[in-house]
Structure formats: C-alpha cells, structure tokens
Write a protein that holds these residues in place. Structure first.
Motif, PDB file in Angstrom:
ATOM      1  N   TRP A 482       0.822  -1.211   0.000  1.00  0.00           N
ATOM      2  CA  TRP A 482       0.000   0.000   0.000  1.00  0.00           C
ATOM      3  C   TRP A 482       0.856   1.260   0.000  1.00  0.00           C
ATOM      4  O   TRP A 482       0.417   2.299  -0.481  1.00  0.00           O
ATOM      5  N   GLU A 483       2.024   1.201   0.573  1.00  0.00           N
ATOM      6  CA  GLU A 483       2.861   2.392   0.690  1.00  0.00           C
ATOM      7  C   GLU A 483       3.664   2.652  -0.580  1.00  0.00           C
ATOM      8  O   GLU A 483       4.335   3.679  -0.681  1.00  0.00           O
ATOM      9  N   THR A 484       3.619   1.751  -1.532  1.00  0.00           N
ATOM     10  CA  THR A 484       4.307   1.909  -2.812  1.00  0.00           C
ATOM     11  C   THR A 484       3.287   2.280  -3.879  1.00  0.00           C
ATOM     12  O   THR A 484       2.122   2.564  -3.584  1.00  0.00           O
ATOM     13  N   ASN A 485       3.699   2.247  -5.133  1.00  0.00           N
ATOM     14  CA  ASN A 485       2.777   2.448  -6.248  1.00  0.00           C
ATOM     15  C   ASN A 485       2.424   1.126  -6.915  1.00  0.00           C
ATOM     16  O   ASN A 485       1.999   1.094  -8.073  1.00  0.00           O
ATOM     17  N   ALA A 486       2.625   0.034  -6.210  1.00  0.00           N
ATOM     18  CA  ALA A 486       2.329  -1.292  -6.733  1.00  0.00           C
ATOM     19  C   ALA A 486       0.853  -1.614  -6.567  1.00  0.00           C
ATOM     20  O   ALA A 486       0.170  -1.079  -5.686  1.00  0.00           O
ATOM     21  N   ILE A 487       0.351  -2.535  -7.386  1.00  0.00           N
ATOM     22  CA  ILE A 487      -0.977  -3.074  -7.155  1.00  0.00           C
ATOM     23  C   ILE A 487      -0.875  -4.224  -6.153  1.00  0.00           C
ATOM     24  O   ILE A 487       0.152  -4.899  -6.058  1.00  0.00           O
ATOM     25  N   THR A 488      -1.912  -4.401  -5.396  1.00  0.00           N
ATOM     26  CA  THR A 488      -1.973  -5.529  -4.478  1.00  0.00           C
ATOM     27  C   THR A 488      -3.396  -6.065  -4.495  1.00  0.00           C
ATOM     28  O   THR A 488      -4.264  -5.555  -5.205  1.00  0.00           O
ATOM     29  N   GLN A 502       1.534  -7.843  -1.072  1.00  0.00           N
ATOM     30  CA  GLN A 502       2.483  -8.823  -1.554  1.00  0.00           C
ATOM     31  C   GLN A 502       3.313  -9.303  -0.361  1.00  0.00           C
ATOM     32  O   GLN A 502       3.307  -8.686   0.702  1.00  0.00           O
ATOM     33  N   THR A 503       4.052 -10.373  -0.533  1.00  0.00           N
ATOM     34  CA  THR A 503       4.679 -11.013   0.618  1.00  0.00           C
ATOM     35  C   THR A 503       6.181 -11.196   0.431  1.00  0.00           C
ATOM     36  O   THR A 503       6.688 -11.090  -0.683  1.00  0.00           O
ATOM     37  N   PRO A 504       6.896 -11.521   1.518  1.00  0.00           N
ATOM     38  CA  PRO A 504       8.333 -11.773   1.403  1.00  0.00           C
ATOM     39  C   PRO A 504       8.675 -13.091   0.720  1.00  0.00           C
ATOM     40  O   PRO A 504       9.848 -13.398   0.549  1.00  0.00           O
ATOM     41  N   TRP A 505       7.661 -13.847   0.322  1.00  0.00           N
ATOM     42  CA  TRP A 505       7.891 -15.072  -0.449  1.00  0.00           C
ATOM     43  C   TRP A 505       7.562 -14.871  -1.926  1.00  0.00           C
ATOM     44  O   TRP A 505       7.491 -15.821  -2.694  1.00  0.00           O
ATOM     45  N   SER A 506       7.348 -13.644  -2.317  1.00  0.00           N
ATOM     46  CA  SER A 506       6.923 -13.305  -3.678  1.00  0.00           C
ATOM     47  C   SER A 506       7.868 -13.854  -4.736  1.00  0.00           C
ATOM     48  O   SER A 506       9.089 -13.855  -4.579  1.00  0.00           O
ATOM     49  N   GLU A 507       7.280 -14.301  -5.836  1.00  0.00           N
ATOM     50  CA  GLU A 507       8.036 -14.693  -7.025  1.00  0.00           C
ATOM     51  C   GLU A 507       7.554 -13.883  -8.225  1.00  0.00           C
ATOM     52  O   GLU A 507       7.339 -14.410  -9.311  1.00  0.00           O
ATOM     53  N   ILE A 527       2.560 -10.318 -11.242  1.00  0.00           N
ATOM     54  CA  ILE A 527       2.617 -10.477  -9.789  1.00  0.00           C
ATOM     55  C   ILE A 527       1.666 -11.576  -9.308  1.00  0.00           C
ATOM     56  O   ILE A 527       1.307 -11.619  -8.133  1.00  0.00           O
ATOM     57  N   THR A 528       1.298 -12.468 -10.196  1.00  0.00           N
ATOM     58  CA  THR A 528       0.420 -13.559  -9.818  1.00  0.00           C
ATOM     59  C   THR A 528       0.988 -14.350  -8.649  1.00  0.00           C
ATOM     60  O   THR A 528       0.255 -14.765  -7.742  1.00  0.00           O
ATOM     61  N   TYR A 542      -4.535 -14.586 -11.325  1.00  0.00           N
ATOM     62  CA  TYR A 542      -3.929 -13.791 -12.405  1.00  0.00           C
ATOM     63  C   TYR A 542      -3.751 -12.386 -11.860  1.00  0.00           C
ATOM     64  O   TYR A 542      -4.658 -11.826 -11.235  1.00  0.00           O
ATOM     65  N   ALA A 543      -2.566 -11.794 -12.059  1.00  0.00           N
ATOM     66  CA  ALA A 543      -2.341 -10.416 -11.614  1.00  0.00           C
ATOM     67  C   ALA A 543      -1.242  -9.809 -12.476  1.00  0.00           C
ATOM     68  O   ALA A 543      -0.078 -10.210 -12.379  1.00  0.00           O
ATOM     69  N   HIS A 544      -1.624  -8.872 -13.336  1.00  0.00           N
ATOM     70  CA  HIS A 544      -0.684  -8.222 -14.245  1.00  0.00           C
ATOM     71  C   HIS A 544      -0.846  -6.710 -14.163  1.00  0.00           C
ATOM     72  O   HIS A 544      -1.962  -6.204 -14.002  1.00  0.00           O
ATOM     73  N   ARG A 545       0.263  -6.005 -14.316  1.00  0.00           N
ATOM     74  CA  ARG A 545       0.235  -4.600 -14.681  1.00  0.00           C
ATOM     75  C   ARG A 545       0.924  -4.470 -16.025  1.00  0.00           C
ATOM     76  O   ARG A 545       2.095  -4.833 -16.174  1.00  0.00           O
ATOM     77  N   GLU A 546       0.189  -3.966 -17.007  1.00  0.00           N
ATOM     78  CA  GLU A 546       0.780  -3.620 -18.307  1.00  0.00           C
ATOM     79  C   GLU A 546       1.122  -2.132 -18.245  1.00  0.00           C
ATOM     80  O   GLU A 546       0.292  -1.315 -17.823  1.00  0.00           O
TER      81      GLU A 546
END
Length: 858
Positions: A482-488, A502-507, A527-528, A542-546
């Motif tokens: 939330w504190e970034t400009n990323a989608i979650t 997102q988590t510290p196990w993210s791939e 970010i799926t 499914y989770a994408h940012r184009e």
C-alpha cells in the motif's frame, strides 16, 4: 528485429573458456607482504594523491592526524557498529605508508592492538585475546572479567565489514614494520580466522548475494584469506572457501547466474543473442548491476568490487565479477534522475525525507577499484566528476588510483539507448532524452528478497526534469505494498499482519520489456505469484500490470487481477510529490503541481470502485502490528495518495498519468470501449484499453478483455482514423516465436485492426503504427532499439607487486596475479614473474581518524 537481452554482458562463452583454460584455482598466498593493493602503480598514485587537495587519500591522512590532535575522541569505540579503532588503524597505516612519518606508525599499531583487544572502551580487554576465542556477549551477560572459551562472535555481525578488512590490510601493510612483533601478527591471524569461521557457519545472510551483510562478510573474509595466506602455518582454508564456496557458488553461482527455463544455467554474459521473448527463468540478484537497497548499496558494491579485485590480483580469474562491475556503472547512469542530483533507490529501505537518494562516490568508485573494462571505468570517472563526488575513506583512496581518462557515456556516437533493464532487480529504466529536462521513469517487478526490501512488484516512479511527480515514499522499514505504487490484492492465503499485501515469499517477475527508436517503452509486471505465503501457493489466479511510457510524458497502466472471490479486491494507488494536499480533482482529473511541472492522473476505466485522494501520515505507523504491518499507510515525506479499491473477482483498472509543463492542458484520454472511441455498432468488445492524445500524438494501449488476459484466435478492434496512431498491444495472438500478423482496413472514418498468430511483427508486447484513413490505415512495424549493454572485458588493473622494509613472511616474491586484458576481452595467461621495489622506497605505516558509520548509511 527481436529484442536482445541487454542487461547481462557479452562474451560469456569466451569467459567460461578462459576459466576452463586457467585450470585449478591458485594456491593460498605465500609470498612477501604486502599482498593487498600495494603494487607499484597503485602505490605511486597513492603517494601523488596524498599531496593533492580534495582527494580521498589526503582525507585519509588528515583522519590519521586527527587521532593525534584529538586523542580523547578515540578512547571509546563509539557504538556497537562503529569502525573507530579498525578504521583508525588502516587509515594511519596508509598515512605511514605514503608519508613515512613515524608518529603515524605509532598510531596505527595503537589502534590495531585496541581493535583486537578491546570492545567498547580502550583497555576493557573484552575482545579477541591471543589464543582465546572470546564471546564478549556471554562475558557481558555474566559480568565476568575472564575470557570464555567459545566461538568468537565479537564484531562478526555488521561491524565485521570494518574489523575484517581493515585489520587485514593493517596486518598486511605493516607486517614487518618497526614495533610489529610475531605475537601481534599471531593474535591478528587468530582473530581474523575465528571471525570468518564464525560468520561462515552462522552469519546473517552469509549466502545471500545482493544484501548488505553478505557484502560485509565477503570483504572481511577475502581480505583475511589473502593477508593470512599460509603465514604462521595457516592451513589456507579461508582462501579455499572464499574462492570455491563464497565466490564460485554464491556471488557468481547464485548472484551472477541466470537459470533459464528448462534448467539450463549461464552466467552474466551468457544471454547475448538470446531472444528475450522466449526467455524465462530466474535471475541472480547481481545481474545487471542493481542492488536490493541502495541505502546500503553504495558501500556494499564497493566492498564486493574490492574483494573481487584483490582475488584477481592474487591469480584468481573472476571474469564474471569484472562484467558485473561493468554493468554497475551502466545501471548507475540509467538509475540517476535527469538533473543528476539523485538516484533511484529501488525497492529497498531509504530513510531520507526526499524522493531519491543522494548520489554516492562509493557506487562509482566500485567500478574504478574493480578490474572493470577501461570503458566502464572511464564512464564512472566522468560521472563522478560531473556530480562532484569525492569519497573520504580507504576504499575511495584506493579507487581513485585507477588511471583512465574520463568519458561521458551519453556522448557516445551513436548515442546510447534511452533505456536499460537490470534483470537481477527486474527493473526497467527509461527516459525521453539525455537532457536535464527529460521525462524519466523506472518500472519494477522484483521478487522479494530477505534484506531491506519492500514488497513493490509493479511499482513505478515518474519525473520530468527536476520535478519528481510519481514517487515511492515508503518509509524505512515499511513492508506494505500500500505504501508503494504497486498493485496488491486480497488473498485467502495471505493472513494476519501480512494482508493485504504482496509477501516476502513473492516470485513476481518482469517477463516482457520492449523499446522503440521513437521512444516508446512498454513492459509487463506479473505479480500472480507475489502472494505466496510461507510455502502456501498464491490463490490469486492472475495479476498483471501492463505499463507503457511515451516520449511526450505519458504513462499508461492496465491493471488486471483475478482474485479468488468476489469479496476480495484489487488495490491500486499512486503517490504524487505534491506536498500533501496539493492534489485535487478538476474536471474529473486528479491534478497537482510539482515545481515547474504538473502531474495529472486520469481514471480511464474501472470495473468498479471510486478513486479517493488522501494524505498519508509522515509519522510512524499507529497500527498495533509488527512486521510487515501490511495495512500501514504512512510516508517518509509529505505526499498525496490517489487510491481506488476495485472489487473482484475480476478487477480491471486503466489509468493514464501525464507529466505536464506549467500551464499545459492534460492529455485528452478515453477508454477504447467508450462511445467516443467505439460507437455503435460496437467493435471493441474483445479488448480494453486507453486512447491518449497529447502534443499532436495519438497513442493506444490495448489488452484482451477476456478474463486472465486470454488471447482470441483473432484480436480485432477499431479506432478513429482521422490521424495516425501508435499502438501498444498486450495479449495479442502470437505464434511460437512470439510474432503476430497485423493488418488494418478502412471502415468509414475508422481503422479496424486485426491481429492473428503468424510470422510478422515482433511482440510481447506488439508495438506498431497505423496511418490515417486518408492513407489507407497502412500498418507499419516500429523499429526496436535494444536496451543498453555494459562493455565487455576487464581492465588492466594493478601493477607489479612490491615488498616492504624487512622482507616478507615467505620465500621468494609475491604470488603472481592474473594478467587481465584491456577492455574487449579476458586473458587466460598468468604472470610468470613478479618484481619488487627497493626496500628504501616503501616503509609501511598507518592512519584513520574517528568517523562513525551508521548501520543504515551507505
């Protein structure tokens, strides 16, 4: 022309061939001291620099003089992480070495002994005593004055980066100096070995390249291994481990390696000529020269470069590390904002109350101290001079001995590309020009790592000249998307204080990236798998940012998330550098002023939800949760936040963001599904996307409307045909090579585009132009421009080993060093002889003034 992966450097096959030809690793150093840095060329340059105003070498001598002028400043260590005593020892050693002043030698030995014997106060006798492994923490806990026989832990955490290398260099440079006896040398060997062995066994992040603590461990162990060699009958295990384990398996085998899909491994240069569109796999953290947390990065890369350099000086062939150093300067240049007064700090911690980190000499000095190519070193020197950067420590003094002519990277003919991709951090850097008023952006989708990184896959930043418009204000220690400009997104898998984030196990990954000669850049963040939780698979389907950047200053994002239930949402947010309260809605556009620029955010299409503007607190988070505290929403400096919560289970949000001049009108935008761009009878039901008109340019960013971005057999959509348009198309039907056939037909006043899977235009994503109806809606492929590539090869490095007054510890000369080629390749030839200077030329000595370093400072 297909995009070639341009982050990793060339000549991998040649490099691997060189390593194979060289055979076994060289034996542990056994020749005369000094062995670290003090070849003829380096020493002569140090002597000259000590007499030159404004150099790091002169500062080092001044620091040593301060220990004489202000002795009371040095009676206390100055904190658990301080470098006070080992720093004073090595800087006074260099001061004595270059000036021959006996008083500097006295100070060097004083602080050398103090660093070994004492913990927090001179004379407390709580550190590493000769012949005893002292656990100072156990002593303090038990209030016992007697040393405890245990594994040494004193100074093997963060301060190992001072104690290990600084005492190694002091030992090496003053080995036979007056007042140095075998008892002191033996104690030093005991302590250095015990510290390295302890960290090797259980040190924090000792096997995680690209992290702060790993770099401190590597420089400490490397310097210890070379300084000790086989002195006093040492078995050489530090030397063997640093080569065979720490560098071969960790720094190179993990950090500088790419595992391709299918299980094939290659190293830094091994991907040249490989089609990126068919590329999948995992990238080592060092690939491309980026760093997880640039607050810690400048010092860390300098340490890592110095460690590789001295190993090569002793005969080890590490061409992959030379190539990494080459990539480091390229990333530095592309990651620097147009005005050159800040650099993108990446996904990592930063506790400055400004958007970007102040440039550091350390980062460029890492290139200079390494066996980088002469071209890379020339670029680093020119950048350092233009930014007026000067370091003040021992590593900076050694780096400034590199003899190259400065050369402006930007002034090459032909001009370098306007973009770069650092594959280790999965970050794309792009700009509209090399001018100081350029539009500049960074777009990232990194997997999570262990040290000082927030969860920001799909985040981006945007600047216009000196004005930073979209910024990442994540506070130090902030671990919330939330504190970034990323989608979650909400996830049933991610629970407790970790949700929703997102988590510290993210791939997460950045699987697609393209650039064109007319300055269009586009990429995909996937970010799926960013919602993996403690070994449990992500339930986000499914989770994408184009993402697309246009040269006029437009960013378009298409965000799509398939959550696992209608009650689970997608969250989209953008932070503007408008001072907190300076962003307001006008005519449906969120508009604010930054310096002489404006930022405008257009909500082009939302499948649900309503945008909300807010001002995050700049104080500490007030929520009663600990790491990672995903719902925390604070900033390290005043910003405005544009946010929208889009309900699932299929959530779509399309935005355009303008980087505008003062008084300039926002772009004219619309959805490809609006009546303005798709009147009845509807032609665009198979797509979603944005139409953006700005500065006489019409742009379209298009994606499939199907759930999970499914591609139809034929993708069809229509656009107004009054003017030509640039098209960026994601999810297009494509053949096995990623290519698509694109046609367009005139239908009244519209151009109707049809895309099928067939040989034709390069994709991932497709980027092409369509002319107006007056010109038959003619379709033309755009011309790709590959991202920048670091120069190949290594530089000549150091010169001829020297001996000190009184001879060395072994018989014969110093260990031969690898003879590296000038820029353009590597050499498999080893030096056959080594010569020494007359004993009267060099008398060893010492120096370092009190200079505390914060753990969180680079």
């Amino acid at each position: 022309m297909r995009l070639r992966l341009g982050i990793e450097t060339s000549l991998a096959a040649l490099l691997l061939s060189c390593a194979a030809t060289a055979g076994a690793a060289p034996p542990a150093p056994s020749g005369a001291h000094p062995r670290l840095f003090m070849d003829q060329t380096t020493f002569a340059a140090l002597q000259a620099n000590v007499m030159t105003a404004g150099t790091a070498a002169q500062t080092v001598v001044a620091n040593c003089q301060r220990t004489l002028d202000h002795p009371s400043d040095y009676t206390m260590r100055g904190g658990v992480d301080a470098d006070t005593w080992p720093g004073a020892a090595v800087e006074c050693a260099l001061a004595y070495l270059t000036t021959q002043k006996a008083e500097y030698l006295t100070q060097a030995i004083l602080f050398w002994r103090t660093a070994l014997n004492d913990d927090q106060m001179m004379g407390d006798n709580m550190a590493c005593i000769q012949g005893v492994n002292t656990d100072w923490q156990s002593l303090e806990a038990a209030s016992m004055p007697t040393p405890v026989l245990a594994t040494v832990t004193h100074d093997t955490g963060y301060p190992m980066r001072w104690y290990g290398p600084y005492l190694s260099m002091t030992y090496d440079w003053l080995y036979n100096a007056p007042g140095v006896d075998e008892a002191l040398r033996a104690q030093t060997r005991t302590c250095l070995t015990a510290w390295s062995d302890h960290y090797t066994k259980e040190g924090y992040l000792n096997d995680q390249p690209g992290t702060n603590y790993n770099a401190g461990y590597i420089i400490a162990k490397t310097m210890s291994a070379i300084a000790i060699g086989n002195d006093g009958g040492a078995d050489g295990h530090l030397w063997t481990e640093i080569l065979d384990q720490d560098f071969a398996k960790t720094e190179i085998g993990t950090g500088a390696t790419i595992m391709l899909s299918g299980g094939t491994n290659t190293t830094l240069g091994g991907l040249v000529g490989i089609d990126q569109m068919n590329l999948g796999g995992q990238f080592g953290a060092l690939v491309g020269g980026d760093w997880g947390s640039w607050q810690y990065g400048p010092l860390s890369v300098l340490e890592l470069a110095a460690a590789a350099r001295v190993l090569e000086d002793q005969g080890a062939l590490l061409p992959q590390m030379d190539e990494w150093a080459n990539s480091l300067v390229v990333r530095t240049i592309y990651g620097t904002v147009p005005q050159l007064d800040g650099q993108y700090s990446g996904t990592g911690d930063l506790d400055d109350s400004v958007p970007y980190q102040t440039p550091s000499a350390n980062q460029l000095d890492a290139v200079l101290i390494a066996h980088s190519s002469d071209a890379a070193a020339s670029w680093a020197l020119a950048m350092k001079q233009e930014q007026q950067l000067t370091g003040d420590g021992i590593w900076n003094a050694l780096a400034e001995t590199r003899s190259v002519m400065p050369a402006d990277f930007r002034a090459q003919d032909p001009a370098p590309p306007l973009w770069y991709v650092a594959r280790g951090s999965q970050t794309l850097y792009a700009r509209s020009s090399w001018q100081k008023d350029a539009v500049w952006a960074a777009f990232e989708s990194p997997p999570a790592v262990l040290d000082h990184q927030s969860f920001s896959a799909s985040s981006f930043v945007l600047s216009r000249g000196a004005d930073h418009l979209i910024v990442n204000p994540t506070p130090y220690g902030g671990y919330s998307s939330w504190e970034t400009n990323a989608i979650t997104a909400d996830s049933a898998t991610v629970v407790g204080d970790y949700a929703p984030s997102q988590t510290p196990w993210s791939e997460a990954s950045l699987p697609w990236a393209r650039g064109t000669t007319d300055g269009v850049f586009a990429a995909r963040a996937d970010i799926t798998q960013a919602f993996i939780f403690a070994g449990n698979p992500s339930d986000v389907k499914y989770a994408h940012r184009e993402w697309a950047l246009f040269p006029e200053g437009e960013v378009v994002t298409i965000d799509r998330v398939h959550t696992s239930a209608a009650s689970r949402n997608m969250y989209v947010s953008f932070h503007t550098n408008t001072g907190g309260g300076g962003l307001a809605v006008k005519d449906g556009v969120a508009l604010g002023t930054v310096g002489s620029s404006q930022v405008a955010i257009h909500a082009i299409a939302l499948s649900g939800g309503t945008p909300v503007l807010s001002q995050p607190s700049t104080n500490d988070c007030t929520l009663s949760c600990n790491y990672p505290c995903a719902q925390c929403d604070v900033a390290r400096f005043p910003v405005d936040k544009y946010a929208v919560t889009v309900p699932g289970d299929w959530a779509v949000a399309i935005h355009a963001i303008d980087a505008l001049g003062s008084g300039e009108d926002p772009a004219i935008v619309g959805s490809l599904n609006d009546d303005n761009f798709d009147p009845a009878p509807k032609q665009n039901t198979g797509v979603v996307g944005a139409a953006v008109y700005r500065a006489m340019k019409q742009d379209y960013v298009v994606a499939s409307s199907a759930q999970d971005g499914a591609s139809p057999a034929t993708m069809t959509y229509g656009v107004p045909g009054a003017s030509p348009g640039r098209h960026v198309v994601f999810d297009a039907p494509e053949d096995a090579t990623g290519a698509s056939n694109v046609t367009a037909a005139v239908q009244g006043d519209r151009c109707v585009i049809s895309i099928t899977a067939s040989a034709g235009f390069a994709g991932r994503p497709l980027i092409f132009d369509v002319d107006s109806t007056a010109n038959g809606c003619a379709v033309s492929d755009t011309m790709d421009v590959g991202p920048a590539q670091p120069p190949p090869g290594s530089g000549s490095g150091g010169g001829i080993p020297i001996t000190t007054t009184g001879g060395g510890s072994g018989t014969g000369g110093g260990t031969p060093r690898a003879t590296a080629a000038k820029s353009g390749g590597c050499s498999c030839r080893m030096a056959s002889t080594s010569r020494s200077w007359p004993a009267t030329t060099l008398a060893l000595a010492l120096a370092l003034a009190f200079r505390r370093r914060r753990r969180r400072a680079a």
